[in-house]
Design an enzyme around this catalytic site. Structure first.
Site, PDB file in Angstrom:
ATOM      1  N   MET A  14       0.845  -1.202   0.000  1.00 25.52           N
ATOM      2  CA  MET A  14       0.000   0.000   0.000  1.00 25.52           C
ATOM      3  C   MET A  14       0.882   1.255   0.000  1.00 25.52           C
ATOM      4  O   MET A  14       0.414   2.341   0.349  1.00 25.52           O
ATOM      5  CB  MET A  14      -0.933  -0.008   1.201  1.00 25.52           C
ATOM      6  CG  MET A  14      -1.921  -1.172   1.157  1.00 25.52           C
ATOM      7  SD  MET A  14      -3.422  -0.851   2.056  1.00 25.52           S
ATOM      8  CE  MET A  14      -2.786  -0.603   3.687  1.00 25.52           C
ATOM      9  N   ALA A  21       3.978   3.993   0.949  1.00 24.20           N
ATOM     10  CA  ALA A  21       4.687   4.510   2.138  1.00 24.20           C
ATOM     11  C   ALA A  21       5.776   3.494   2.503  1.00 24.20           C
ATOM     12  O   ALA A  21       5.846   2.997   3.629  1.00 24.20           O
ATOM     13  CB  ALA A  21       3.729   4.773   3.301  1.00 24.20           C
ATOM     14  N   HIS A  77       8.980   1.234   3.301  1.00 23.40           N
ATOM     15  CA  HIS A  77      10.084   1.266   4.274  1.00 23.40           C
ATOM     16  C   HIS A  77      10.917   0.007   4.052  1.00 23.40           C
ATOM     17  O   HIS A  77      10.659  -0.769   3.110  1.00 23.40           O
ATOM     18  CB  HIS A  77       9.542   1.358   5.704  1.00 23.40           C
ATOM     19  CG  HIS A  77       8.471   0.364   6.015  1.00 23.40           C
ATOM     20  ND1 HIS A  77       8.713  -0.988   6.069  1.00 23.40           N
ATOM     21  CD2 HIS A  77       7.137   0.515   6.249  1.00 23.40           C
ATOM     22  CE1 HIS A  77       7.597  -1.619   6.357  1.00 23.40           C
ATOM     23  NE2 HIS A  77       6.611  -0.738   6.448  1.00 23.40           N
ATOM     24  N   HIS A  80       9.276  -3.359   3.378  1.00 21.13           N
ATOM     25  CA  HIS A  80       8.847  -3.594   1.993  1.00 21.13           C
ATOM     26  C   HIS A  80      10.048  -3.883   1.077  1.00 21.13           C
ATOM     27  O   HIS A  80       9.997  -4.791   0.249  1.00 21.13           O
ATOM     28  CB  HIS A  80       8.136  -2.356   1.436  1.00 21.13           C
ATOM     29  CG  HIS A  80       6.881  -1.963   2.161  1.00 21.13           C
ATOM     30  ND1 HIS A  80       6.777  -0.814   2.916  1.00 21.13           N
ATOM     31  CD2 HIS A  80       5.669  -2.567   2.243  1.00 21.13           C
ATOM     32  CE1 HIS A  80       5.559  -0.720   3.408  1.00 21.13           C
ATOM     33  NE2 HIS A  80       4.863  -1.768   3.028  1.00 21.13           N
ATOM     34  N   VAL A  98      10.836  -7.123   9.518  1.00 21.86           N
ATOM     35  CA  VAL A  98      11.990  -6.220   9.621  1.00 21.86           C
ATOM     36  C   VAL A  98      11.687  -5.196  10.713  1.00 21.86           C
ATOM     37  O   VAL A  98      10.581  -4.644  10.762  1.00 21.86           O
ATOM     38  CB  VAL A  98      12.263  -5.522   8.272  1.00 21.86           C
ATOM     39  CG1 VAL A  98      13.443  -4.573   8.382  1.00 21.86           C
ATOM     40  CG2 VAL A  98      12.512  -6.560   7.186  1.00 21.86           C
ATOM     41  N   SER A 140       6.549  -0.212  10.054  1.00 22.29           N
ATOM     42  CA  SER A 140       5.183  -0.111   9.570  1.00 22.29           C
ATOM     43  C   SER A 140       4.991   1.279   8.981  1.00 22.29           C
ATOM     44  O   SER A 140       5.553   2.255   9.498  1.00 22.29           O
ATOM     45  CB  SER A 140       4.213  -0.298  10.742  1.00 22.29           C
ATOM     46  OG  SER A 140       2.923   0.166  10.385  1.00 22.29           O
TER      47      SER A 140
END
Ligand code: AMP
Length: 279
Positions: free
Chosen positions: A30, A32, A34, A37, A176, A185
């Site tokens: 989705m 944003a 970090h 991802h 992570v 998150s």
């Protein structure tokens, strides 16, 4: 790296790749983005010559309109991170592209989507299943990568693959964490500095619970985790459950499951954080 917003364009990029028999790795997100991802992308890259990332804030999985509105959106930075991670194609469709008409599909995952997140976010997993089902149908990847951070989601995606007969291997990737243990998150960006300082207590408590493990009985350990976190200012446990890691049914004694998982959701002001630990 190619960035596409339409399903037709994505499919015209992918069909020659499929034609050549190249394996496609898929990382749905989705945005944003970090390191949680980008780690999924890194793992996908090691296993597939072609990696597709989707960036789509899926409205049907939000049961709270404020949460949907405040969800961080950082497309430009996200694209730079995908490029750096060696992603081949980013698919970032509009809501209209994904849902030209209201999505009617309802899934039945038995009890998997009724417990924990499912209980506190009614309809959430049906929305997740709707979008992942559509994305799997569009991308037709060989492998898809999901984080253990969203443990219940991972179990439900495996079930989705089974009920829809997708020929897709689901690869679970470890959570992570920040240096202080906080699970990365997109919602961490919404925390105030004061809240950010306090939230590592969530993972610290889960790690401590993992160490205590079977020295405590299940009920005592659940109580202990909730008390530790609830006695911290600003933190409010929504649920903490220890469940069978396969069925997600709550366990009452350690011998009830071969592998169990402790899943937690904590409210910090308006932000809701989740985490989990395996026992
Ligand atoms: P999201 O953008 O939050 O929907 O997450 C997209 C994917 O990234 C999901 O498979 C998540 O489980 C995964 N993910 C999110 N945070 C982490 C993390 N800290 N570690 C590993 N995977 C993560």
């Amino acid at each position: 790296m190619k960035t596409v917003t339409s399903i037709a364009e994505l499919q015209s990029c992918l069909s020659p790749i499929r034609g050549k028999g190249q394996s496609i790795g898929f990382v749905p997100t989705m945005g944003a983005l970090h390191k949680g991802h980008t780690e999924l992308m890194r793992i996908a890259k090691t296993q597939n010559p072609v990696v597709v990332v989707s960036i789509f804030v899926n409205p049907t999985q939000f049961n709270d309109s404020n949460d949907l509105q405040s969800y961080p959106r950082t497309l430009e930075q996200d694209l730079a991170k995908c490029e750096e991670a060696g992603v081949s194609i980013v698919f970032s469709p509009s809501v209209k592209e994904m849902y030209p008409t209201p999505e009617p599909q309802q899934f039945d995952f038995g009890s998997l989507d009724k417990v924990m997140e499912g209980k506190y976010r009614p309809g959430h997993f049906n929305g997740v299943a709707q979008v992942v089902n559509k994305l799997f149908g569009i991308v037709k990847p060989n492998k898809a990568y999901f984080g253990q951070k969203d443990f219940q989601q991972l179990v439900i995606i495996r079930k989705l693959v089974e009920v829809q007969n997708f020929d897709i291997e689901i690869v679970a990737c470890p959570t992570v964490r920040e240096d202080d243990g906080l699970a990365m998150s997109s919602r961490n960006a919404l925390l105030t500095p004061e809240q950010r300082q306090i939230v590592p207590i969530i993972s610290k408590t889960l790690f401590a619970a993992q160490n205590k493990g079977s020295n405590f009985n299940v009920k005592e350990l659940v109580r202990w985790v909730k008390d530790q976190i609830n006695s911290t200012p600003l933190l409010d446990v929504e649920y903490f459950e220890i469940a069978d890691a396969t069925t997600l049914e709550p366990i009452y004694k350690w011998s009830d499951a071969q592998q169990s998982v402790g899943c937690i959701a904590v409210r910090v002001g308006d932000v809701r954080l989740i985490d989990n630990i395996l026992f």
